[in-house]
Design an enzyme around this catalytic site. Structure first.
Site, PDB file in Angstrom:
ATOM      1  CE  LYS A 184      10.266 -36.987 -29.036  1.00 62.07           C
ATOM      2  NZ  LYS A 184       9.362 -36.808 -28.020  1.00 62.07           N
ATOM      3  CG  HIS A 204      12.397 -31.360 -27.351  1.00 61.02           C
ATOM      4  ND1 HIS A 204      11.891 -32.089 -26.232  1.00 61.02           N
ATOM      5  CD2 HIS A 204      11.699 -31.725 -28.667  1.00 61.02           C
ATOM      6  CE1 HIS A 204      10.646 -32.849 -26.828  1.00 61.02           C
ATOM      7  NE2 HIS A 204      10.679 -32.480 -28.021  1.00 61.02           N
ATOM      8  CB  SER A 221       0.177 -36.338 -30.874  1.00 60.50           C
ATOM      9  OG  SER A 221       0.655 -36.635 -29.723  1.00 60.50           O
ATOM     10  CG  ASN A 227      13.252 -34.797 -31.501  1.00 59.96           C
ATOM     11  OD1 ASN A 227      14.198 -35.431 -31.310  1.00 59.96           O
ATOM     12  ND2 ASN A 227      12.599 -34.504 -30.477  1.00 59.96           N
ATOM     13  CD  GLU A 261      11.099 -35.616 -25.088  1.00 60.89           C
ATOM     14  OE1 GLU A 261      12.026 -35.767 -25.726  1.00 60.89           O
ATOM     15  OE2 GLU A 261       9.814 -35.672 -25.349  1.00 60.89           O
ATOM     16  N   GLY A 266       4.094 -36.987 -27.545  1.00 64.02           N
ATOM     17  CA  GLY A 266       3.958 -38.305 -27.298  1.00 64.02           C
ATOM     18  C   GLY A 266       2.751 -38.456 -26.474  1.00 64.02           C
ATOM     19  CD  GLU A 273       7.742 -29.911 -30.190  1.00 66.38           C
ATOM     20  OE1 GLU A 273       7.561 -30.587 -31.184  1.00 66.38           O
ATOM     21  OE2 GLU A 273       8.647 -30.108 -29.374  1.00 66.38           O
TER      22      GLU A 273
HETATM   23  C1  PEP Z   1       8.595 -33.997 -30.155  1.00 61.09           C
HETATM   24  O1  PEP Z   1       9.328 -34.603 -29.577  1.00 61.09           O
HETATM   25  O2  PEP Z   1       9.015 -32.990 -30.569  1.00 61.09           O
HETATM   26  C2  PEP Z   1       7.096 -34.197 -30.569  1.00 61.09           C
HETATM   27  C3  PEP Z   1       6.538 -33.456 -31.184  1.00 61.09           C
HETATM   28  O3  PEP Z   1       7.081 -35.596 -30.068  1.00 61.09           O
HETATM   29  P1  PEP Z   1       5.568 -36.347 -30.928  1.00 61.09           P
HETATM   30  O4  PEP Z   1       5.527 -36.073 -32.193  1.00 61.09           O
HETATM   31  O5  PEP Z   1       5.878 -37.746 -30.530  1.00 61.09           O
HETATM   32  O6  PEP Z   1       4.288 -35.897 -30.080  1.00 61.09           O
END
Ligand code: PEP
Length: 260
Positions: free
Chosen positions: A15, A99, A217, A13, A101, A177, A171
């Protein structure tokens, strides 16, 4: 640890990152780096503006294209929105929906996500549906309650046979992040809970076919412990999917673990 029914999936992803030319450079690098991988499904999800050129650059490769969001109408007066049909024609096979976000910054709720999931499936796109608890919810012991509500809301009214066509990404919001990934135990515990809920809704044989991803992460150094879990079938990767070398390493780690 081969999973006969479920091919592992690693999705990146991006973003709101990468211009058209940056996306093209990335894709050229990645397709070379993962050319020999044939037991892991690979997906990159660039921003809308880079989708079409990325799909051209991915032709003939083992990498699929996904989008990060969409609206649920096919067309119409919805300024600023993108339809499932547009994504499909731009070369997408996948679309990330719900997601955290989108939920946090754009007010998306389960009812809207449910409409998007159904529209994606109608159009032949595979939705990657994101669910996960916030830190305060985990600390208050509400993780399972939140997961159950988000899952039921986003899958409401879906026929059993359509269940096998969705991908669920667990998630935990506190892990996205932050560099603070969930432990493999925590991720497996919730993934197993999700599979149980899916089995209750659609029946165990459909639930066994659904791929569950962990996101939060994920990096090359921790991918192996996640993919070794019986209910985790891959990862949704944010930050570490922005460098082709790191993303390729994550994919190759999965390839190695499942080949053993
Ligand atoms: C995401 O945005 O779906 C995500 C898992 O981000 P990150 O891997 O940076 O934690």
């Amino acid at each position: 640890m081969p999973r006969p029914l479920r091919q592992p999936l690693i999705a990146g992803n991006w973003k709101m990152n990468k211009t058209v030319s940056q996306a093209q450079a990335f894709v050229n690098h990645l397709r070379e780096a993962v050319a020999g991988v044939n037991n892991v499904e690979i997906v990159v999800c660039p921003p809308f503006t880079a989708l079409f050129s990325a799909s051209q650059a991915l032709k003939g490769s083992n990498i699929f294209l996904g989008a990060q969001n969409m609206y649920y109408y096919e067309k119409g007066a919805f300024t600023g929105e993108i339809s499932p049909l547009m994504l499909q024609e731009a070369g997408c096979r996948y679309v990330i929906l719900g997601h955290s976000e989108r939920r946090a910054y754009f007010g998306e709720e389960d009812t809207l996500i449910n409409l998007k999931v159904k529209a994606a499936l109608r159009t032949g796109l595979t939705p990657i549906i994101c669910i996960g608890e916030q830190l305060a919810e985990r600390e208050a012991g509400k993780t399972k309650e939140v997961i159950q509500k988000q899952l039921a809301g986003s899958l409401a009214g879906l026929d059993s046979e359509l269940y096998s066509k969705v991908v669920i990404a667990y998630e935990p919001v506190w892990a996205i992040g932050t560099g603070q990934n969930a432990t493999a135990f925590e991720a497996q515990e919730v993934s197993n809970f999700i599979r149980g809920l899916l089995a209750n809704n659609a029946g165990p044989s459909w639930a066994e076919k659904i791929r569950l991803l962990y996101g939060g992460s994920v990096k090359p150094a921790n991918m192996a412990v996640f993919i070794k879990q019986p209910d985790i079938d891959g990862a949704l990767v944010g930050g570490a999917s922005l460098e082709a070398a790191d993303f390729a390493l994550i994919i190759k780690t999965v390839q190695e673990v499942i080949s053993k």
